[in-house]
Design an enzyme around this catalytic site. Structure first.
Site, PDB file in Angstrom:
ATOM      1  N   ASP A  43       0.871  -1.180   0.000  1.00 16.51           N
ATOM      2  CA  ASP A  43       0.000   0.000   0.000  1.00 16.51           C
ATOM      3  C   ASP A  43       0.904   1.224   0.000  1.00 16.51           C
ATOM      4  O   ASP A  43       2.084   1.129  -0.345  1.00 16.51           O
ATOM      5  CB  ASP A  43      -0.983  -0.048   1.182  1.00 16.51           C
ATOM      6  CG  ASP A  43      -0.280  -0.450   2.469  1.00 16.51           C
ATOM      7  OD1 ASP A  43       0.776   0.142   2.761  1.00 16.51           O
ATOM      8  OD2 ASP A  43      -0.759  -1.362   3.161  1.00 16.51           O
ATOM      9  N   LYS A  64      -5.162   0.998  -3.059  1.00 14.60           N
ATOM     10  CA  LYS A  64      -6.345   1.542  -3.724  1.00 14.60           C
ATOM     11  C   LYS A  64      -6.471   0.982  -5.124  1.00 14.60           C
ATOM     12  O   LYS A  64      -5.493   0.725  -5.793  1.00 14.60           O
ATOM     13  CB  LYS A  64      -6.214   3.068  -3.833  1.00 14.60           C
ATOM     14  CG  LYS A  64      -6.535   3.780  -2.549  1.00 14.60           C
ATOM     15  CD  LYS A  64      -6.964   5.211  -2.777  1.00 14.60           C
ATOM     16  CE  LYS A  64      -7.313   5.882  -1.460  1.00 14.60           C
ATOM     17  NZ  LYS A  64      -6.303   6.801  -0.976  1.00 14.60           N
ATOM     18  N   MET A 179      -2.351   5.938  14.518  1.00 17.46           N
ATOM     19  CA  MET A 179      -3.629   6.266  13.867  1.00 17.46           C
ATOM     20  C   MET A 179      -4.444   7.214  14.743  1.00 17.46           C
ATOM     21  O   MET A 179      -5.661   7.088  14.829  1.00 17.46           O
ATOM     22  CB  MET A 179      -4.438   4.974  13.590  1.00 17.46           C
ATOM     23  CG  MET A 179      -3.717   4.015  12.675  1.00 17.46           C
ATOM     24  SD  MET A 179      -4.578   2.435  12.483  1.00 17.46           S
ATOM     25  CE  MET A 179      -4.123   1.616  14.001  1.00 17.46           C
TER      26      MET A 179
HETATM   27  N1  SAH Z   1       2.666  -1.456  11.204  1.00 17.60           N
HETATM   28  C1  SAH Z   1       2.884  -0.025  11.337  1.00 17.60           C
HETATM   29  C2  SAH Z   1       1.638   0.679  11.834  1.00 17.60           C
HETATM   30  C3  SAH Z   1       0.458   0.604  10.898  1.00 17.60           C
HETATM   31  S1  SAH Z   1      -0.918   1.542  11.426  1.00 17.60           S
HETATM   32  C4  SAH Z   1       4.108   0.215  12.222  1.00 17.60           C
HETATM   33  O1  SAH Z   1       4.604  -0.700  12.861  1.00 17.60           O
HETATM   34  O2  SAH Z   1       4.606   1.358  12.227  1.00 17.60           O
HETATM   35  C5  SAH Z   1      -0.616   3.093  10.619  1.00 17.60           C
HETATM   36  C6  SAH Z   1      -0.112   4.114  11.614  1.00 17.60           C
HETATM   37  O3  SAH Z   1       1.268   3.951  11.828  1.00 17.60           O
HETATM   38  C7  SAH Z   1      -0.234   5.546  11.160  1.00 17.60           C
HETATM   39  O4  SAH Z   1      -1.536   6.040  11.355  1.00 17.60           O
HETATM   40  C8  SAH Z   1       0.760   6.220  12.054  1.00 17.60           C
HETATM   41  O5  SAH Z   1       0.242   6.386  13.352  1.00 17.60           O
HETATM   42  C9  SAH Z   1       1.862   5.181  12.139  1.00 17.60           C
HETATM   43  N2  SAH Z   1       2.977   5.421  11.197  1.00 17.60           N
HETATM   44  C10 SAH Z   1       3.424   4.582  10.261  1.00 17.60           C
HETATM   45  N3  SAH Z   1       4.515   5.095   9.641  1.00 17.60           N
HETATM   46  C11 SAH Z   1       4.749   6.302  10.220  1.00 17.60           C
HETATM   47  C12 SAH Z   1       5.753   7.299  10.041  1.00 17.60           C
HETATM   48  N4  SAH Z   1       6.717   7.183   9.139  1.00 17.60           N
HETATM   49  N5  SAH Z   1       5.693   8.396  10.836  1.00 17.60           N
HETATM   50  C13 SAH Z   1       4.735   8.533  11.773  1.00 17.60           C
HETATM   51  N6  SAH Z   1       3.768   7.609  11.982  1.00 17.60           N
HETATM   52  C14 SAH Z   1       3.781   6.499  11.222  1.00 17.60           C
END
Ligand code: SAH
Length: 265
Positions: A43, A64, A179
């Site tokens: 994604d 998407k 999130m």
């Molecule tokens: N598996 C991912 C999380 C997926 S849920 C992990 O371990 O990071 C998606 C959320 O991850 C986003 O809404 C945000 O809160 C966070 N996120 C993912 N990448 C990010 C980044 N580079 N900077 C800040 N937040 C991030």
């Protein structure tokens, strides 16, 4: 699996984490799988620098449809199974760590239920990396002996909220919300109602390790206004707790800087 040289197996799915976005934070295994797998399903969260490392002919955006509609989770699940059954080696590339939010667990369950062999390739999660590159240790001997990773996606005021914010407030540990940009007013409100100190430091770290990374600092009471003033939008993590103030002590010498790297999304 050897971590030095990885040869993806036909018919196998690799649930691979991309880390927060800086290609330098990919694991060696993840990089080799991206180079060698027959098909990569991804994604947008890994970002264009990492997605751009995969030849277009071998990658599929399952974030998407071309129509702009979101691909549903059942569609992604079926795609993984079908490709594996056709004999492809498949990478399912997920932002951060594959098993920290983002439905990696559900995908693994689906694969197991359909008899498809799979491998989990853990990665750097934004839950620790986003605070980290902003100069915020999620634990600290003087300030926090525990850390909780929670989803901010749910309505915290609904009776059956899956996150027990009151219990989290009582731990006195760090709370890292993923999130959680849009519902920031809801859960900071609940934490204030439970009696958490309004002066508790709060940081928002948006697009950690991306060239357009933004960090905004406030308190439990001010952070909603700060979010709006600075213009913090998803993806971002919220760090709630005394550790957030560490950034100010480190800022002058903190050299994490991604601004001159190339990223177009
Ligand atoms: N598996 C991912 C999380 C997926 S849920 C992990 O371990 O990071 C998606 C959320 O991850 C986003 O809404 C945000 O809160 C966070 N996120 C993912 N990448 C990010 C980044 N580079 N900077 C800040 N937040 C991030």
């Amino acid at each position: 699996m050897s971590t030095v040289f990885v040869e993806p197996e036909p018919g196998t799915v690799y649930l691979v984490g991309s880390g927060p976005g800086d290609p330098g934070l990919l694991t060696i295994t993840a990089k080799q799988l991206l180079e060698r797998a027959d098909t990569v399903l991804h994604d947008r969260l890994p970002g264009s620098r990492i997605i751009g490392m995969i030849p277009e002919s071998r990658r599929e955006d399952v974030g998407k449809h071309a129509s702009g509609k979101r691909t549903t989770q059942p569609e992604i699940n079926r795609r993984m199974v079908n490709l594996a059954r056709q004999g492809h080696s498949v990478v399912r590339l997920k932002g951060g760590d594959p098993f920290v939010f983002g439905r990696g667990g559900e995908e693994a369950e689906f694969l197991a239920a359909h008899g498809v062999p799979f491998e989990v390739v853990p990665a750097v999660t934004s839950a620790t990396a986003a605070p980290g590159v902003a100069g915020i240790p999620v634990t600290h001997r003087d300030h926090a002996s525990s850390v909780s990773f929670v989803t901010g996606h749910e309505d915290p005021t609904k009776a059956e909220s899956a996150v027990n914010w009151e219990a989290l407030a009582e731990t006195d540990g760090t709370i890292v919300v993923l999130m959680g940009v849009n519902r920031l007013p809801d859960y900071t409100g609940v934490l204030l109602e439970t009696g958490m100190d309004p002066e508790t430091p709060v940081a928002l770290v948006e697009r950690a390790t991306w060239p357009n990374q933004q960090v905004a600092m406030g308190t439990l009471e001010t952070i909603v206004d700060v979010r709006d003033d600075v213009g913090i939008t998803p993806p971002a993590v919220t760090v709630i707790g005394e550790v957030a103030a560490t950034r100010e002590l480190l800022a002058d010498f903190l050299r994490n800087d991604y601004s001159d790297t190339d990223e177009d999304s």
